[in-house]
Design an enzyme around this catalytic site. Sequence first.
Site, PDB file in Angstrom:
ATOM      1  N   GLU A 356      81.675  60.575  23.133  1.00  0.00           N
ATOM      2  CA  GLU A 356      81.825  61.583  22.077  1.00  0.00           C
ATOM      3  C   GLU A 356      80.522  61.911  21.332  1.00  0.00           C
ATOM      4  O   GLU A 356      80.509  61.981  20.105  1.00  0.00           O
ATOM      5  CB  GLU A 356      82.884  61.121  21.055  1.00  0.00           C
ATOM      6  CG  GLU A 356      84.237  60.915  21.667  1.00  0.00           C
ATOM      7  CD  GLU A 356      85.266  60.364  20.676  1.00  0.00           C
ATOM      8  OE1 GLU A 356      86.369  60.928  20.638  1.00  0.00           O
ATOM      9  OE2 GLU A 356      84.968  59.385  19.962  1.00  0.00           O
TER      10      GLU A 356
HETATM   11  C1  TNX Z   1      88.562  57.516  20.594  1.00  0.00           C
HETATM   12  S1  TNX Z   1      87.935  55.955  23.019  1.00  0.00           S
HETATM   13  C2  TNX Z   1      87.387  56.808  20.434  1.00  0.00           C
HETATM   14  C3  TNX Z   1      87.263  55.883  19.306  1.00  0.00           C
HETATM   15  C4  TNX Z   1      88.438  55.961  18.377  1.00  0.00           C
HETATM   16  C5  TNX Z   1      89.721  56.026  19.175  1.00  0.00           C
HETATM   17  C6  TNX Z   1      90.950  56.010  18.328  1.00  0.00           C
HETATM   18  C7  TNX Z   1      86.536  56.255  22.564  1.00  0.00           C
HETATM   19  C8  TNX Z   1      85.504  55.964  23.533  1.00  0.00           C
HETATM   20  N1  TNX Z   1      86.356  56.790  21.341  1.00  0.00           N
HETATM   21  O1  TNX Z   1      86.074  56.164  18.602  1.00  0.00           O
HETATM   22  O2  TNX Z   1      88.427  54.836  17.559  1.00  0.00           O
HETATM   23  O3  TNX Z   1      89.699  57.199  19.935  1.00  0.00           O
HETATM   24  O4  TNX Z   1      92.112  55.919  19.094  1.00  0.00           O
END
Ligand code: TNX
Length: 640
Positions: A356
């Site tokens: 992300e």
């Molecule tokens: C996605 S999974 C994220 C996390 C959040 C999570 C909450 C991922 C690599 N990134 O930063 O905590 O969703 O469900």
Amino acid sequence: MRRTWRTVVVATAALLVIPAAAAPAAPIATVEPGVQRLLPRPVAAVATGRAPFTLTEDSHIVARGGAERVGDYLGDLLRPATGYRLPVTGRSPRRGDIVLDLGRGKAPAGHEAEGYRLVTDERSATISADTPAGLFLGVQTFRQLLPAWAESRTRVSTAWRAQAARISDYPRFGYRGVMLDVARSYLTVAEIKRYIDSAVRFKVNTLHLHLTDDQAWRIAISTPADNPSGLDYDALTRVGSRGGADIYANGTQLGTGPATRGYYTQRDYAEIVAHAKARFVTVVPEIDGPGHTNAALASIPKLNPDGVVKPMNNTADVGYSTLDANSPVTYEFLRTVFRQIAALTPGPYLHIGGDEALVTGHDNYLRYLRELLPEVAALGKLPMGWNEYAAVDLPPGAVIHFWRGSTLADVLKQVARGAKVVMSPAGTTYLDQKYDPTSPIGLSWACRNACDFDRYYDWLPVRDGLTETDVIGVTAPLWSETVRGLAQAEWLSYPRLVSIAEVGWTPQADRNLADFTARLSSLGSRLTIAGINFRPSPTIPWTTDISAPDQHTRTLRGEVARFTAPSAGTPLATLDYGDGTKSDVTVTPTTPAGPLAAPGLWKVTTPDHRYPRPGTYRATLTITTPTGVATTHFTIHAHH
Ligand code: TNX
């Protein structure tokens, strides 16, 4: 006075939940521990039908050389409940001994790293393996063959029998993980140790620690002698560790209250690593970047090219922060951080995050990875990263941590070049998701309505063009935006973590949801006695274990028994005193149940009951729960 405790475990045969109001007249099946109840299911296990193994006060744990430390661990497990000495010795095995037999060719062929064999009969319980890790895994199987009361941390007197069996077992995958997100909400060192101790029961062998994120930075980094840019590393804990995920961006509270805060000194981290290692668990530390870095940017202004201090942010927001891929300071910082973490981490992997990075820009994202990955290699470690990082060419043995499908083509391309995959598809492995809309904590973006153990069990870890050897394992991530402390972490984890553990251990062809559900039904008792919180799923016919000691008294009074009853609702108890009288008796929970706490042990107390004349009486205690009826007998020696 010698007190004898008996255990009776019963459950309704049906999977249906019987409402508390309706007295279940349903047929009762007795459920004893045994090869049919093991979690995860072993590759091959048969009940031989011989006389069972019995642990006695004269039993030794026979373990030499490399087996000794596993022997010590097993002794520590069994001494509290049994009250036996259980010395770890090198004597030749005698009747009633547990034997940990370490040597070449002991494990099932081709499975030397973690395979084991376990044979129990009236003479001994023998676990054999090529490695201490294999013995340790066999120990986890053996303890599940003992009565659930073996998990008690206070003494229980019962017949410590284990079904006579022959087991040959080894894992499907070598990487069987859990992930704790200590960035959004902190867990103490003691809480992490307990979480490890619980997870290893199910043969989990990897702990991924998500140490840094937008909300907080949780690992101390010491200022190196060589610090060209004069970076203030102390600020990572002085400032960065003060953060946590408290609220949604709109101001609504996340979870039951503000996030817990704190950080790990390097000594703390080493203590976690050592505790994990003693349980054959590899720690995989994650320093996320280039996104998910607001806490670092807020702590060290020089990481921002404009030198402007970013504020800490206690919302759940992500995707707004980035390290500067074009600044040499960024890499100076990362070198220091990764060098120190690598020095403290014996495991092969350093997790670099990579998820992300929404404001980094694609070219900058690639540049970041191309600068960082050689640094990881220079430290003698293999990189691991969330699946987005498959956008660059990875070294052979690099691990792609798959959480969603958007970069599947990149993943397959890198796998073709020798990368490996750990599966954490969000919708079937994320322990932070609500079980259903009634869950008081949890998020719901990845799984919306029915997210219980069944969904987390019933999925294929090898698919999408990947082969069995491309995938090295699975991980269940517990993101902590809504998690406050260990009890809540356990509530979200159990029983779903057990589903993921079996996905990681048991061959696909041997996995079956109905069979798994049946085995889960006696887990609630074991977790209750061990003091591990869990969510008693309403679809599981939880079984009850009762301990009722024999008594030497003319007047029966006060506590006469303890029992487990994981289902919601108040159980009923009836006591037939064995002298022609019978009455309902009081049941009291020893710990309060609640929306985030499974019912603990219950105790049964009787009003004073004086036996009319001296004699030996056989009492019958019947417990009725929403999922079944359990009965046990005990003897009252009413002589004086
Ligand atoms: C996605 S999974 C994220 C996390 C959040 C999570 C909450 C991922 C690599 N990134 O930063 O905590 O969703 O469900």
